[in-house]
Design a protein around this motif. Structure first.
Motif, PDB file in Angstrom:
ATOM      1  N   GLY A  68       0.825  -1.199   0.000  1.00 41.66           N
ATOM      2  CA  GLY A  68       0.000   0.000   0.000  1.00 41.66           C
ATOM      3  C   GLY A  68       0.858   1.247   0.000  1.00 41.66           C
ATOM      4  N   ALA A  69       0.214   2.377   0.138  1.00 40.74           N
ATOM      5  CA  ALA A  69       0.917   3.664   0.149  1.00 40.74           C
ATOM      6  C   ALA A  69       1.467   3.932   1.546  1.00 40.74           C
ATOM      7  CB  ALA A  69      -0.030   4.785  -0.259  1.00 40.74           C
ATOM      8  N   PRO A  70       2.684   4.476   1.634  1.00 43.01           N
ATOM      9  CA  PRO A  70       3.249   4.776   2.953  1.00 43.01           C
ATOM     10  C   PRO A  70       2.659   6.029   3.572  1.00 43.01           C
ATOM     11  CG  PRO A  70       4.759   5.477   1.257  1.00 43.01           C
ATOM     12  CD  PRO A  70       3.620   4.787   0.548  1.00 43.01           C
ATOM     13  N   ILE A  71       2.089   6.878   2.726  1.00 38.90           N
ATOM     14  CA  ILE A  71       1.429   8.100   3.192  1.00 38.90           C
ATOM     15  C   ILE A  71       0.071   8.174   2.504  1.00 38.90           C
ATOM     16  CG2 ILE A  71       1.522  10.626   3.255  1.00 38.90           C
ATOM     17  CD1 ILE A  71       4.557  10.420   3.293  1.00 38.90           C
ATOM     18  N   LEU A  72      -0.988   8.267   3.285  1.00 45.14           N
ATOM     19  CA  LEU A  72      -2.342   8.251   2.745  1.00 45.14           C
ATOM     20  C   LEU A  72      -2.922   9.659   2.702  1.00 45.14           C
ATOM     21  CD1 LEU A  72      -3.698   5.161   4.707  1.00 45.14           C
ATOM     22  CD2 LEU A  72      -2.785   5.211   2.377  1.00 45.14           C
ATOM     23  N   LYS A  73      -3.686   9.939   1.653  1.00 39.54           N
ATOM     24  CA  LYS A  73      -4.379  11.217   1.544  1.00 39.54           C
ATOM     25  C   LYS A  73      -5.777  11.080   2.136  1.00 39.54           C
ATOM     26  CE  LYS A  73      -1.929  12.851  -2.580  1.00 39.54           C
ATOM     27  NZ  LYS A  73      -2.060  13.306  -3.990  1.00 39.54           N
ATOM     28  N   LYS A  74      -6.069  11.929   3.113  1.00 40.66           N
ATOM     29  CA  LYS A  74      -7.377  11.929   3.750  1.00 40.66           C
ATOM     30  C   LYS A  74      -7.967  13.329   3.693  1.00 40.66           C
ATOM     31  CE  LYS A  74      -6.452   7.973   6.726  1.00 40.66           C
ATOM     32  NZ  LYS A  74      -6.499   7.407   8.104  1.00 40.66           N
ATOM     33  N   ASP A  75      -9.234  13.432   4.014  1.00 40.49           N
ATOM     34  CA  ASP A  75      -9.915  14.725   3.926  1.00 40.49           C
ATOM     35  C   ASP A  75      -9.212  15.780   4.772  1.00 40.49           C
ATOM     36  OD1 ASP A  75     -11.749  13.598   2.251  1.00 40.49           O
ATOM     37  OD2 ASP A  75     -13.262  13.259   3.808  1.00 40.49           O
ATOM     38  N   GLU A  76      -8.671  15.355   5.916  1.00 40.03           N
ATOM     39  CA  GLU A  76      -8.027  16.317   6.811  1.00 40.03           C
ATOM     40  C   GLU A  76      -6.559  16.553   6.482  1.00 40.03           C
ATOM     41  OE1 GLU A  76      -8.259  12.242   8.907  1.00 40.03           O
ATOM     42  OE2 GLU A  76      -9.446  13.476   7.529  1.00 40.03           O
ATOM     43  N   GLY A  77      -6.063  15.901   5.428  1.00 38.00           N
ATOM     44  CA  GLY A  77      -4.673  16.111   5.027  1.00 38.00           C
ATOM     45  C   GLY A  77      -3.949  14.783   4.872  1.00 38.00           C
ATOM     46  N   LEU A  78      -2.625  14.827   4.847  1.00 34.15           N
ATOM     47  CA  LEU A  78      -1.821  13.625   4.671  1.00 34.15           C
ATOM     48  C   LEU A  78      -1.709  12.851   5.978  1.00 34.15           C
ATOM     49  CD1 LEU A  78       1.106  14.911   2.401  1.00 34.15           C
ATOM     50  CD2 LEU A  78      -1.014  13.774   1.718  1.00 34.15           C
ATOM     51  N   ASP A  79      -1.747  11.534   5.845  1.00 38.08           N
ATOM     52  CA  ASP A  79      -1.600  10.646   6.997  1.00 38.08           C
ATOM     53  C   ASP A  79      -0.334   9.811   6.815  1.00 38.08           C
ATOM     54  OD1 ASP A  79      -1.774   8.859   9.063  1.00 38.08           O
ATOM     55  OD2 ASP A  79      -3.446   7.720   8.218  1.00 38.08           O
TER      56      ASP A  79
ATOM     57  N   GLY B  81      13.506   0.143   6.699  1.00 40.70           N
ATOM     58  CA  GLY B  81      14.168   0.770   5.574  1.00 40.70           C
ATOM     59  C   GLY B  81      13.203   1.565   4.718  1.00 40.70           C
ATOM     60  N   THR B  82      13.658   2.734   4.268  1.00 39.30           N
ATOM     61  CA  THR B  82      12.812   3.586   3.444  1.00 39.30           C
ATOM     62  C   THR B  82      13.714   4.481   2.581  1.00 39.30           C
ATOM     63  OG1 THR B  82      10.993   5.179   3.507  1.00 39.30           O
ATOM     64  CG2 THR B  82      12.570   5.282   5.318  1.00 39.30           C
ATOM     65  N   SER B  83      13.221   5.663   2.205  1.00 37.00           N
ATOM     66  CA  SER B  83      13.965   6.525   1.284  1.00 37.00           C
ATOM     67  C   SER B  83      14.130   7.927   1.860  1.00 37.00           C
ATOM     68  CB  SER B  83      13.223   6.630  -0.059  1.00 37.00           C
ATOM     69  OG  SER B  83      12.008   7.353   0.126  1.00 37.00           O
ATOM     70  N   PRO B  84      15.144   8.668   1.409  1.00 28.46           N
ATOM     71  CA  PRO B  84      15.280  10.063   1.842  1.00 28.46           C
ATOM     72  C   PRO B  84      14.071  10.915   1.483  1.00 28.46           C
ATOM     73  CG  PRO B  84      17.317   9.291   0.842  1.00 28.46           C
ATOM     74  CD  PRO B  84      16.293   8.228   0.589  1.00 28.46           C
ATOM     75  N   LYS B  85      13.442  10.636   0.334  1.00 29.49           N
ATOM     76  CA  LYS B  85      12.260  11.392  -0.071  1.00 29.49           C
ATOM     77  C   LYS B  85      11.134  11.215   0.935  1.00 29.49           C
ATOM     78  CE  LYS B  85       9.294  13.549  -2.774  1.00 29.49           C
ATOM     79  NZ  LYS B  85       9.278  15.024  -2.869  1.00 29.49           N
ATOM     80  N   TYR B  86      10.955  10.000   1.416  1.00 26.48           N
ATOM     81  CA  TYR B  86       9.924   9.730   2.415  1.00 26.48           C
ATOM     82  C   TYR B  86      10.211  10.503   3.702  1.00 26.48           C
ATOM     83  CZ  TYR B  86       7.253   7.083   5.907  1.00 26.48           C
ATOM     84  OH  TYR B  86       6.418   6.719   6.940  1.00 26.48           O
ATOM     85  N   LEU B  87      11.458  10.499   4.136  1.00 26.72           N
ATOM     86  CA  LEU B  87      11.814  11.237   5.349  1.00 26.72           C
ATOM     87  C   LEU B  87      11.583  12.738   5.159  1.00 26.72           C
ATOM     88  CD1 LEU B  87      15.113   9.450   6.447  1.00 26.72           C
ATOM     89  CD2 LEU B  87      12.766   8.978   7.170  1.00 26.72           C
ATOM     90  N   ALA B  88      11.882  13.238   3.965  1.00 30.12           N
ATOM     91  CA  ALA B  88      11.664  14.666   3.692  1.00 30.12           C
ATOM     92  C   ALA B  88      10.180  15.008   3.776  1.00 30.12           C
ATOM     93  CB  ALA B  88      12.222  15.025   2.317  1.00 30.12           C
ATOM     94  N   THR B  89       9.329  14.111   3.308  1.00 25.22           N
ATOM     95  CA  THR B  89       7.884  14.349   3.384  1.00 25.22           C
ATOM     96  C   THR B  89       7.418  14.367   4.836  1.00 25.22           C
ATOM     97  OG1 THR B  89       7.586  13.284   1.236  1.00 25.22           O
ATOM     98  CG2 THR B  89       5.628  13.555   2.604  1.00 25.22           C
ATOM     99  N   LEU B  90       7.921  13.442   5.642  1.00 23.49           N
ATOM    100  CA  LEU B  90       7.569  13.443   7.067  1.00 23.49           C
ATOM    101  C   LEU B  90       7.967  14.764   7.723  1.00 23.49           C
ATOM    102  CD1 LEU B  90       8.597   9.888   8.357  1.00 23.49           C
ATOM    103  CD2 LEU B  90       6.383  10.641   7.522  1.00 23.49           C
ATOM    104  N   ALA B  91       9.171  15.226   7.404  1.00 24.66           N
ATOM    105  CA  ALA B  91       9.645  16.481   7.996  1.00 24.66           C
ATOM    106  C   ALA B  91       8.771  17.647   7.554  1.00 24.66           C
ATOM    107  CB  ALA B  91      11.102  16.717   7.610  1.00 24.66           C
TER     108      ALA B  91
END
Length: 646
Positions: free
Chosen positions: A327-338, A355-365
């Motif tokens: 599945g997706a590591p970050i989900l789009k919901k009505d209230e924003g990203l999850d 294990g993950t990617s720098p892009k994923y960490l940047a999105t979390l930040a």
């Protein structure tokens, strides 16, 4: 410098970690990694034989561990010429009652199976493959999500000596056929339906198109719900029958996997990997560098096409359970990203290695999502990233927002070696921005324009001694020559990896990006990672892309900016970004052109495609649009003109 150390091992690591125990078993002080590494590359037969014994590999090792070839020192060398083994036999051993695999779906559904249950499933499907006439060396392919069924299909094929190759179900028809169609698979496993990003996807018609273009396929085996119109098939649950699991022990160099390059500059290259090389490479990385132990729980966020899927599967051989998330590591919901899915499962299952990617960490930040403050991550001992350079400020964020008491390993290698050249270590401090050490068994160096080794300066990442996970060949006619042309054309019998890197006096290093993305404005060679590092700090930017464009006999830097939703790219913002790049990098890094774009092209494996944008802006034609996840965005790049720069 001490002030760049973000984490350091405790004393226990020097006695209890796998790397420390291996060093002692080989007669080395665990604190003397430099000596251990020198030995691992100067006496490769002894090193890889010692690893075989330390990891307790199942199989016949033989009496000869390494056969050099003076005429072709790297490409002619052979490891374990008399060995007989099976990759999956080494992955499926262990306590039968222990959980082997956790499967977690995007909607939250979770199940687990033990090693005994996994062996039973693999045995049943292996029987089905043999009943279909599959023999050692035949290719078996998958277009499968990251589920237990996909894992079972791969391991069943490997258990009987077939060669496994796979694509992710989000690949388009052309991307699938361009890859697995090259190798003439005999059996195809596929899932007609999968869920990603909150949406259900039905790809039955796509699988039918694939089947129509791959006449070599003699049987289609379907996983899950859904069907494939106008094509006969068998359900995976009905494929095979209960049978004692048997393993075909075959030579060390017997092919196990075929993986594919990104294919953005032409047809994807089909890289054939040998079973013994994959096994030893992965056991080394898990047991020694990753300190994976019996009972650990390992996940890498990946799809079934990426090399990290195969790498994660091998953690079973270290006694760990693996976690498959589909599945997706970050989900789009009505209230924003999850951003919670991976962290929810990490907390619930007690993940030890994530294990993950720098892009994923940047999105979390960017979302101000601090997993360590929202989740119990007490079990987590190691966070790993790869796929792109990890920027120094991301190291700071990881230790502030996720966890302080863990190893953070930025690793770098590639599909072509199914492993890493630069990697983490349980015995070394984590230094801000650095990849920690050269991997054992790899004679990694950085060569400058004189072809001289250098420290503290950028150059080409190379490997100067043979290692077992070098590819066997490229599939197809002229495969051996294409393999040589790809990695040994620049320097005879020296592996030139295609990365711009820099080694440090501390024994670690930096990877600044691909060599083909190096820019030369004014004839001076610069990397693009410093520009990306600056752009990462601006919340107004959702994404960005840097490449070079020809102008009046020179090359100039082009920066494309995708704004975050609700943000505006103003002239003042562009001025600040340019000034920041000048001070943080150099005047030569300052982009001559800045353009506003609505999207950035990525490969289907999630990497920016600077080359496709460069080719499009120059008026050329991208050779393989099927390798790009969002090729439609390139239409906008056709209209980017120098006179319209921001």
């Amino acid at each position: 410098m001490k002030n760049d150390i973000l984490w350091a091992p405790d004393e226990e690591a020097f006695t209890e970690s796998g790397l420390a125990r291996f060093a002692k078993a080989c007669g080395f002080d665990p604190r003397g990694y430099t000596d251990l590494h020198r030995w691992s590359v100067s006496d490769p037969g002894a090193f890889w034989s010692a690893l075989w014994d330390f990891a307790d590999v199942l199989g016949e090792k033989g009496d000869v561990f390494f056969v050099p070839d003076e005429a072709a020192w790297m490409t002619g060398a052979r490891f374990f010429p008399d060995a007989q083994l099976n990759l999956v036999e080494n992955l499926l051993r262990g306590p039968v009652a222990e959980v082997a695999v956790y499967e977690v779906l995007e909607g939250g559904a979770q199940r687990a199976i033990t090693r005994a249950e996994l062996r039973q499933c693999v045995g049943r499907v292996a029987y089905g493959l043999r009943s279909q006439g599959v023999m050692p060396g035949d290719r078996v392919a998958g277009v499968m999500p990251n589920t237990i069924d996909g894992l079972v299909a791969a391991q069943a094929a490997l258990s009987i000596g077939a060669v496994w190759t796979s694509c992710s179900p989000d690949f388009g028809t052309a991307a699938i056929v361009d890859r697995i169609g090259q190798v003439d698979p005999k059996i195809l496993f596929a899932a007609p339906r999968y869920r990603y990003g909150g949406k259900n996807h039905d790809i039955g018609a796509r699988i039918a198109d694939v089947m129509a273009q791959m006449p070599s396929v003699e049987a289609l085996v379907l996983s899950g719900e859904g069907d494939v119109p106008a094509v006969s098939s068998v359900a995976m649950d009905a494929f095979g029958q209960e049978s004692e699991l048997e393993f075909a022990r075959l030579p060390f160099d017997h092919p196990a996997y075929i993986l594919y390059t990104s294919g953005t500059t032409g047809a994807p290259k089909a890289i054939v990997h040998r079973a013994g090389g994959v096994l030893l490479q992965h056991l080394k990385e898990h047991i020694l560098h990753g300190d994976v132990r019996l009972g650990d729980k390992v996940i890498w966020y990946t799809n079934t096409a990426w090399m990290m899927y195969h790498w994660m599967m091998s953690a079973l051989g270290a006694g760990a359970a693996i976690v498959l998330y589909d599945g997706a590591p970050i989900l789009k919901k009505d209230e924003g990203l999850d951003p919670s899915p991976l962290w929810n499962l990490a907390e619930k299952i007690g993940v030890t290695h994530l294990g993950t990617s720098p892009k994923y960490l940047a999105t979390l930040a960017a979302e101000d999502y601090a997993p360590g403050k929202r989740h119990d991550l007490s079990a987590l001992r190691s966070l790993l990233v790869c796929g792109a350079p990890t920027l120094p400020h991301q190291f700071d964020w990881v230790y502030q927002a996720i966890k302080r008491d863990m190893v953070f390993s930025s690793i770098s290698g590639g599909t072509e070696i199914l492993g890493s050249f630069l990697i983490g270590s349980p015995l070394h401090p984590v230094r801000r921005g650095q990849l920690t050490v050269k991997a054992l068994g790899h004679a990694v160096d950085v060569l400058d324009d004189r072809n001289a080794p250098c420290i503290g300066r950028r150059g080409d990442l190379v490997c100067t001694e043979p290692f077992p996970s070098m590819p066997l060949t490229f599939w197809g006619e002229g495969g051996d020559q294409r393999y040589l042309d790809t990695y040994f054309a620049d320097r005879a019998e020296i592996w030139t990896h295609g990365d711009v890197a820099e080694l440090t006096h501390t024994g670690g290093g930096y990877v600044h990006g691909r060599s083909d993305n190096t820019l030369k404005p004014g004839g001076v060679r610069i990397g693009i990672s410093e520009i990306y590092a600056v752009c990462e700090t601006y919340p107004e930017l959702d994404d960005f892309l840097v490449f070079g464009a020809s102008h009046e006999g020179d090359e100039e830097v082009v920066l494309c900016l995708k704004p975050t939703e609700g943000s505006e790219i103003t002239a003042d913002l562009v001025k600040r970004i340019r000034g920041h790049i000048r001070t943080a990098a150099s005047p030569r890094h300052v982009p001559a052109r800045v353009h506003l774009v609505s999207d950035v092209p990525y490969t289907i494996n999630g990497k920016r495609v600077e080359g496709a944008a460069r080719t499009t802006v120059a008026g050329g034609q991208v050779k393989n649009l099927g390798s790009i996840a969002n090729p439609d965005c390139l239409e906008q790049y056709k209209s980017l003109r120098r006179e319209n720069t921001l």
